[in-house]
Design a protein around this motif. Structure first.
Motif, PDB file in Angstrom:
ATOM      1  N   ASP A   1       0.813  -1.217   0.000  1.00 40.38           N
ATOM      2  CA  ASP A   1       0.000   0.000   0.000  1.00 40.38           C
ATOM      3  C   ASP A   1       0.847   1.266   0.000  1.00 40.38           C
ATOM      4  O   ASP A   1       0.521   2.237  -0.671  1.00 40.38           O
ATOM      5  N   GLU A   2       1.964   1.259   0.739  1.00 41.05           N
ATOM      6  CA  GLU A   2       2.800   2.466   0.800  1.00 41.05           C
ATOM      7  C   GLU A   2       3.464   2.762  -0.545  1.00 41.05           C
ATOM      8  O   GLU A   2       3.756   3.912  -0.863  1.00 41.05           O
ATOM      9  N   GLN A   3       3.689   1.740  -1.365  1.00 34.17           N
ATOM     10  CA  GLN A   3       4.221   1.967  -2.706  1.00 34.17           C
ATOM     11  C   GLN A   3       3.182   2.636  -3.597  1.00 34.17           C
ATOM     12  O   GLN A   3       3.511   3.503  -4.404  1.00 34.17           O
TER      13      GLN A   3
ATOM     14  N   GLU B   1       1.028   4.731  -2.837  1.00 35.31           N
ATOM     15  CA  GLU B   1       0.912   6.155  -2.521  1.00 35.31           C
ATOM     16  C   GLU B   1       1.780   7.015  -3.439  1.00 35.31           C
ATOM     17  O   GLU B   1       1.516   8.201  -3.596  1.00 35.31           O
TER      18      GLU B   1
END
Length: 191
Positions: A108-110, A112
């Motif tokens: 998920d952080e990628q 972003e």
């Protein structure tokens, strides 16, 4: 020799001539005499390389050179590891079987780091979506979309994030932006 990297926006067609209803490459690329090295369909977005060098264009676009192209696909549903293994092994699409490729789930952080799509994909609360990466060395018409659909997880959004060693995030390109890149980097294999 000129080599231009473009972050092709969603809805843009891979031709320079004007279109009645869609943006074209001419709306974004102002460098004369360059042509796309490969294509992205209008519903796909992300890294597209353009050059005025026919030999370089062939090295980038032709599957026989096995240049890795990485795609992030937002798929409908929640595929498991076995689905990624099926994609990696190669998928029978009826008219051809895809070459083996690399696959992985994207954190998920990628995600972003991605820009918002305009217009956004249709949100459906009852159906989850999952982001996966496919790194392929061929590029037949709508191949990634056809691959994910063949294993039961249709692609909702497709972004090409890298060609060889060129990565759209490292280039820092927002949709519609271009940059001239060194002539030797795109055909080097990504690590």
């Amino acid at each position: 020799m000129t080599l231009i990297a473009l972050n092709k926006p969603f809805g843009t067609i891979c031709q320079f001539s004007a279109h009645e209803t869609r943006a074209s490459l001419g709306d974004w690329v102002k460098t004369p005499g360059v042509y796309p090295a490969g294509r992205l369909d209008a519903d796909s977005e992300g890294l597209l390389l353009l050059t005025d060098d026919g030999a370089l264009q062939a090295r980038i676009a032709e599957p026989r050179h096995k240049l890795v192209k990485r795609y992030w696909a937002q798929v409908e549903g929640a595929p498991g590891e076995e689905t990624l293994a099926r994609l990696a092994k190669g998928v029978d699409l009826g008219d051809f079987v895809t070459r083996p490729c690399s696959t992985l789930f994207i954190a998920d952080e990628q995600i972003e780091a991605l820009w918002p799509r305009n217009p956004p994909i249709r949100y459906r609360a009852a159906i989850p979506t999952t982001w996966i990466e496919l790194a392929i060395t061929e590029g037949k018409n709508r191949q990634v979309r056809r691959m994910t659909a063949a294993v039961g997880f249709p692609t909702l959004r497709l972004v090409r994030v890298a060609i060889g060693a060129l990565d759209i995030f490292a280039l820092g390109l927002a949709p519609g932006e271009t940059v001239e890149v060194p002539d030797r980097s795109p055909w080097q294999r990504a690590r």
